[in-house]
Design a protein around this motif. Structure first.
Motif, mmCIF file in Angstrom:
data_model
loop_
_atom_site.group_PDB
_atom_site.id
_atom_site.type_symbol
_atom_site.label_atom_id
_atom_site.label_comp_id
_atom_site.label_asym_id
_atom_site.label_seq_id
_atom_site.Cartn_x
_atom_site.Cartn_y
_atom_site.Cartn_z
ATOM 1 N N UNK A 26 45.044 -71.121 -107.773
ATOM 2 C CA UNK A 26 43.915 -69.846 -106.474
ATOM 3 C C UNK A 26 44.890 -69.703 -105.620
ATOM 4 N N UNK A 27 45.215 -70.441 -104.547
ATOM 5 C CA UNK A 27 46.266 -69.901 -103.903
ATOM 6 C C UNK A 27 47.187 -68.952 -104.375
ATOM 7 N N UNK A 28 47.921 -69.574 -105.110
ATOM 8 C CA UNK A 28 49.309 -68.970 -105.285
ATOM 9 C C UNK A 28 48.214 -67.014 -106.411
ATOM 10 N N UNK A 29 47.395 -67.135 -106.474
ATOM 11 C CA UNK A 29 46.610 -66.338 -107.492
ATOM 12 C C UNK A 29 46.291 -64.766 -106.615
ATOM 13 N N UNK A 30 45.588 -65.798 -105.309
ATOM 14 C CA UNK A 30 45.322 -64.682 -103.807
ATOM 15 C C UNK A 30 46.718 -64.109 -104.048
ATOM 16 N N UNK A 31 48.018 -64.580 -103.704
ATOM 17 C CA UNK A 31 48.901 -64.304 -103.062
ATOM 18 C C UNK A 31 49.860 -63.372 -104.254
#
Length: 138
Positions: A26-31
């Motif tokens: 999710x953090x990577x997708x947010x970036x």
């Protein structure tokens, strides 16, 4: 059972590990979404509405106070609503992507549920009754 072993059991459950993987993804997708909004989506929109960079949009409530030599005594007081607009667009994109993912998963689950199940094997009683019937026919 010691506290350390209880914690180890808790941390090694599948749900906790799945959650950790989900948070990292999710953090990577947010970036990725942030880069998509800031670098791909917003420039054409800004161009269409008059070469506006939304991240720079702000209301200045009080100008910066400068000293006689030009150094800043107090920074300007501003409301940066442009960043807020960018964040709303990012949220909508993430929410829509999650909606599409959940919709696809639900469709797959529905197809699995609708698939005809293999006929159940006859029970022992049915097999016994068939054997009796076949013996009576002889």
């Amino acid at each position: 059972m010691g506290m350390i072993s209880e914690f180890k059991e808790f941390a090694m459950r599948g749900n906790v590990i799945d959650l950790a993987v989900g948070v990292v993804i999710g953090a990577a997708f947010g970036k990725i979404v942030t880069a998509l909004v800031e670098k791909v989506i917003m420039p054409p929109i800004g161009l269409l509405i008059g070469k506006v960079d939304f991240s720079e949009l702000k209301w200045t409530l009080a100008e910066a106070q400068l000293a006689a030599d030009g150094s800043e005594l107090a920074p300007a007081v501003v409301i940066g609503y442009g960043e807020f607009i960018n964040t709303i667009i990012q949220f909508v994109i993430v929410a829509f992507a999650i909606f599409l993912l959940i919709k696809a998963l639900n469709r797959l689950a529905r197809k699995k549920a609708e698939a005809p199940a293999a006929p159940a094997a006859p029970s022992e009683e049915v097999l016994l009754l068939r054997e009796i019937r076949d013996n009576l026919k002889k």
